[in-house]
Each structure stands twice: as C-alpha cells, then as structure tokens.
Design an enzyme around this catalytic site. Structure first.
Site, short mmCIF file in Angstrom:
data_model
loop_
_atom_site.label_atom_id
_atom_site.label_comp_id
_atom_site.label_asym_id
_atom_site.label_seq_id
_atom_site.Cartn_x
_atom_site.Cartn_y
_atom_site.Cartn_z
N SER A 20 0.84 -1.20 0.00
CA SER A 20 0.00 0.00 0.00
C SER A 20 0.87 1.25 0.00
O SER A 20 2.05 1.20 0.38
CB SER A 20 -0.94 0.00 1.20
OG SER A 20 -0.22 -0.13 2.40
N GLU A 22 0.94 5.64 0.54
CA GLU A 22 0.25 6.79 1.13
C GLU A 22 0.50 8.08 0.34
O GLU A 22 1.63 8.38 -0.03
CB GLU A 22 0.76 6.98 2.56
CG GLU A 22 0.01 8.06 3.31
CD GLU A 22 0.31 8.02 4.80
OE1 GLU A 22 0.01 7.01 5.44
OE2 GLU A 22 0.86 9.02 5.29
N ASP A 114 -2.74 14.97 14.37
CA ASP A 114 -1.72 15.86 14.92
C ASP A 114 -2.33 17.23 15.13
O ASP A 114 -3.24 17.62 14.40
CB ASP A 114 -0.54 15.95 13.94
CG ASP A 114 0.39 14.75 14.09
OD1 ASP A 114 0.50 14.24 15.22
OD2 ASP A 114 0.97 14.33 13.08
N PHE A 224 11.51 14.53 10.62
CA PHE A 224 10.45 13.53 10.85
C PHE A 224 10.74 12.70 12.10
O PHE A 224 9.88 12.47 12.93
CB PHE A 224 10.35 12.55 9.67
CG PHE A 224 9.62 13.11 8.48
CD1 PHE A 224 8.90 14.29 8.56
CD2 PHE A 224 9.65 12.43 7.27
CE1 PHE A 224 8.23 14.79 7.46
CE2 PHE A 224 8.98 12.93 6.15
CZ PHE A 224 8.28 14.12 6.25
N HIS A 274 3.55 -0.69 4.00
CA HIS A 274 2.88 0.56 3.65
C HIS A 274 3.97 1.59 3.39
O HIS A 274 4.82 1.84 4.25
CB HIS A 274 2.00 1.00 4.81
CG HIS A 274 1.19 2.23 4.55
ND1 HIS A 274 0.14 2.27 3.65
CD2 HIS A 274 1.27 3.49 5.07
CE1 HIS A 274 -0.39 3.48 3.63
NE2 HIS A 274 0.27 4.24 4.47
C1 LIG Z 1 -0.36 5.13 9.85
C2 LIG Z 1 -0.50 6.54 10.33
C3 LIG Z 1 -1.19 7.49 9.56
C4 LIG Z 1 -1.34 8.81 10.01
N1 LIG Z 1 -2.06 9.70 9.25
C5 LIG Z 1 -2.32 10.94 9.73
C6 LIG Z 1 -3.17 11.86 9.04
O1 LIG Z 1 -3.69 11.54 7.97
N2 LIG Z 1 -3.39 13.08 9.58
C7 LIG Z 1 -2.84 13.46 10.79
O2 LIG Z 1 -3.08 14.58 11.26
N3 LIG Z 1 -2.01 12.62 11.46
C8 LIG Z 1 -1.75 11.37 10.97
N4 LIG Z 1 -0.95 10.51 11.70
C9 LIG Z 1 -0.31 10.99 12.91
C10 LIG Z 1 -1.21 10.80 14.15
O3 LIG Z 1 -2.37 11.58 14.02
C11 LIG Z 1 -0.41 11.23 15.38
O4 LIG Z 1 0.60 10.31 15.64
C12 LIG Z 1 -1.24 11.53 16.60
O5 LIG Z 1 -0.41 12.22 17.53
C13 LIG Z 1 -1.79 10.29 17.31
O6 LIG Z 1 -2.80 9.70 16.59
P1 LIG Z 1 -3.41 8.27 17.03
O7 LIG Z 1 -4.55 8.02 16.16
O8 LIG Z 1 -2.34 7.25 17.11
O9 LIG Z 1 -3.91 8.66 18.50
P2 LIG Z 1 -4.36 7.85 19.76
O10 LIG Z 1 -4.43 6.41 19.53
O11 LIG Z 1 -5.58 8.54 20.29
O12 LIG Z 1 -3.14 8.11 20.75
C14 LIG Z 1 -2.69 9.43 21.06
C15 LIG Z 1 -1.95 9.41 22.39
O13 LIG Z 1 -2.90 9.24 23.45
C16 LIG Z 1 -2.65 8.05 24.16
N5 LIG Z 1 -3.99 7.43 24.37
C17 LIG Z 1 -4.78 6.88 23.42
N6 LIG Z 1 -5.95 6.47 23.96
C18 LIG Z 1 -5.90 6.79 25.26
C19 LIG Z 1 -6.81 6.65 26.33
N7 LIG Z 1 -8.03 6.10 26.13
N8 LIG Z 1 -6.42 7.10 27.56
C20 LIG Z 1 -5.21 7.66 27.75
N9 LIG Z 1 -4.31 7.83 26.76
C21 LIG Z 1 -4.65 7.40 25.54
C22 LIG Z 1 -1.76 7.19 23.26
O14 LIG Z 1 -0.92 6.32 23.98
C23 LIG Z 1 -0.96 8.26 22.54
O15 LIG Z 1 0.11 8.72 23.33
C24 LIG Z 1 -0.76 9.19 11.25
C25 LIG Z 1 -0.03 8.25 12.01
C26 LIG Z 1 0.08 6.94 11.58
C27 LIG Z 1 0.86 5.95 12.42
#
Ligand SMILES: Cc1cc2nc3c(=O)[nH]c(=O)nc-3n(C[C@H](O)[C@H](O)[C@H](O)COP(=O)(O)OP(=O)(O)OC[C@H]3O[C@@H](n4cnc5c(N)ncnc54)[C@H](O)[C@@H]3O)c2cc1C
Length: 293
Positions: A20, A22, A114, A224, A274
């Site tokens: 895949s 991106e 982010d 990065f 990916h």
């Molecule tokens: C494959 C991939 C694609 C991405 N694509 C994008 C994109 O398109 N746009 C963009 O803006 N960013 C993107 N990101 C970056 C991502 O948005 C950031 O890394 C962001 O800071 C965390 O997103 P997450 O979905 O992993 O968050 P979460 O899973 O919500 O985690 C965020 C933080 O909170 C903590 N956490 C999670 N759930 C809980 C809970 N219930 N209680 C307490 N703590 C918790 C986690 O340990 C982590 O430290 C991507 C990252 C990856 C790996």
C-alpha cells in the site's frame, strides 16, 4: 449505482503480502496534476490499496476528499481516506462517515490527528473526541461495515508515558473494532519485531502493517524522526552524511535501506508494507523492481 470497495479485511484474510502507498493532498492545482502523474506511474505496480492523509485545516480536508475521489475514479485504486478528530464535533464526524460510506469507500484510517500548525498540543474540539479509540467506536456505530485501520507506534507514541500504556491504548482501538494497524515509520526492523511480539502477547491479533519511508533528504528525515520519536540507525545516518548534498545519491541510499528492510520484513512474515512516498513515484517503482528480482 456507485461502486462499492471491498473491505481490506478481506484482502488481509488472503494472507498474501499487501503493498500500500500513502498520498497527501497537495496544496494547489499544480500539485494535484503532479499527483496524477505519480498515480499514473504507480498504476503499473498495482498497489493493493492507497491511502490519503487528512489535514487539520478546512481546505486541506476538502482536498482529502477530492484526492481520494481522483485516485478512485480516475485510476481505479482501492482508496482508504484518513480521518482525524482534530477540530470536529461528533456530529461532524458522523456526517463525514456517512459521506465516505455513501461515496462507496469501505475503508478508513481512523486517527486522533496531529495538532494544527502552530499548536503545541492536541486539544479536543467542542463536543469532539479525545482519542482515536473513540473515533473507531463512533465510526463503527455509525457505519458498521466500514473496515478501519489505526496507527501503531513500534517506538512508542511521543506523548505516551510508557510503552505499556501505549500498548493498552492500541488495544482499546482494536477492541473498539479496528481491523488492522499500520505503524509509524521506522528504520530499524528490530523495533517492529519487538512491537509485534508485545502486541501478540497482549492478545492484539489483527495484522500489523509496517510503515516504511524511503529517505529523500537527510534534513527531512531528521525532522520527521525527531517529531515522531523514531530512531535513525547510526549506519543509515553515516550513509546519508556520506551522500552529502547529492540528492540522487541520498535517494539511492534511501531506496537501498528500504529494500533491505522490506525484504527482511516479508521474509519474517509481515502482512505487507505501507510506503510513505511523499507523493513521489520513483522510490515505490524502484522498490517494486528490486523486490521482483
Ligand atoms: C499510519 C499513520 C497514519 C497517520 N495519518 C495521519 C493523518 O492523515 N493526519 C494526521 O493529522 N495525522 C496522521 N498521523 C499521525 C497521528 O495523528 C499522530 O501520531 C497523533 O499524535 C496520534 O494519533 P493516534 O490516532 O495514534 O492517537 P491515539 O491512539 O488517540 O493516541 C494518542 C496518544 O494518546 C494516548 N492514548 C490513546 N488512547 C488513550 C486513552 N483512552 N487514555 C489515555 N491515553 C490514551 C496514546 O498512547 C498516545 O500517546 C498518522 C499516524 C500513523 C501511524
């Protein structure tokens, strides 16, 4: 009648390695034209699916939908749009989910997102969501047949207090209905293997797709890696420094490193890879050729 995508869970169930790629939505019309050229070039290597990132601002978001429609409609790719919680109320997220579904997409990468440019920290939107697991729950409730991917962090998410807490959070996302995990980019495969092992011990059984980025410039990769907490192996750093400011040599070093990474990942059973290609076709084409050899 609209075409409806296959859920990626069906492809993963075939147990063959999936490739895949991106994309990110370009800022302007010239960028969209360049993206069309990249997409046309990549058609040749037939990625199993492509994904389109989601930005923090309004116009960037519109472009995610536009680029997803182009990649699906004009090039016939299976497209997985990303969606984040940043700046959206629950009602808006539900509306976006309905639109994505109505347009025939069946796969979404569900993320917290982010913080927007200039903001230091993620902040919850009014009546919005704090964590990606909440987004997974919302999407599953709203459109149960969406197949959802979530992000995973072999070297820990920078905000997580410990690898254990981060893993617990990943488990919450999978328990909420995520079908697979795509990892943050990494350059040291051992970090991925250790992560997969820890996930399996924690009963996270879904496919964990390694995220690989062919380096295009030393400065960029340093930015990065410092942003996302990924380590830069000393050997790779030495090679990039030795390449100096000759971009074609830097690129060759980047492709060679990714090729070695991917060969090893596939040999050791990864469910595919990916590619973070920054909208450039060359590295993906070179890797496909290298892997075919
Ligand atoms: C494959 C991939 C694609 C991405 N694509 C994008 C994109 O398109 N746009 C963009 O803006 N960013 C993107 N990101 C970056 C991502 O948005 C950031 O890394 C962001 O800071 C965390 O997103 P997450 O979905 O992993 O968050 P979460 O899973 O919500 O985690 C965020 C933080 O909170 C903590 N956490 C999670 N759930 C809980 C809970 N219930 N209680 C307490 N703590 C918790 C986690 O340990 C982590 O430290 C991507 C990252 C990856 C790996």
């Amino acid at each position: 009648m609209i075409n409806v995508d296959r859920p990626l869970s069906e492809l993963f169930a075939q147990r063959r390695p999936l490739r895949s790629i991106e994309f990110f939505p370009p800022k302007d019309a010239a960028g969209v034209e360049a993206l069309r050229q990249t997409a046309a070039a990549l058609k040749r290597i037939a990625p199993d699916f492509v994904s389109v990132t989601y930005g923090a601002g309004g116009s960037t978001r519109q472009r995610t939908a536009e680029v997803s429609a182009i990649l699906r409609g004009e090039f016939g790719f299976t497209v997985m749009p990303h969606l984040t919680c940043v700046g959206h109320s629950r009602a808006e997220l539900a509306e976006i989910a309905d639109k994505i579904h109505a347009d025939g997409f069946r796969n979404v990468m569900a993320l917290r997102g982010d913080p927007p440019k200039g903001a230091q920290q993620f902040s919850v939107a009014p009546d919005g969501l704090r964590y990606a697991n909440e987004l997974v729950s919302l999407l599953k409730e709203r459109q149960p047949d969406l197949c959802l991917g979530v992000g995973g962090y072999p070297e820990k998410h920078p905000e997580a207090p410990s690898p254990e807490a981060d893993l617990e959070n990943l488990r919450r996302k999978v328990d909420a209905g995520a079908a697979f995990v795509t990892t943050q980019l990494f350059f040291d495969n051992e970090a991925y293997y250790r992560f997969v092992e820890r996930c399996r011990r924690a009963s996270i059984t879904v496919p964990i797709v390694p995220g690989v980025m062919p380096v295009l410039s030393l400065k960029q990769v340093q930015r990065f890696t410092s942003m996302c907490g990924t380590s830069l192996p000393a050997t790779l750093l030495r090679r990039l420094e030795a390449a100096g400011d000759a971009p074609e040599i830097v690129e060759a070093v980047g492709i060679d490193w990714s090729l070695t990474q991917i060969r090893d990942l596939l040999a050791r059973g990864a469910p595919g890879y990916h590619l973070y290609i920054l909208n450039r076709a060359k590295s993906a084409l070179a890797l496909a050729a290298g892997l075919a050899a």
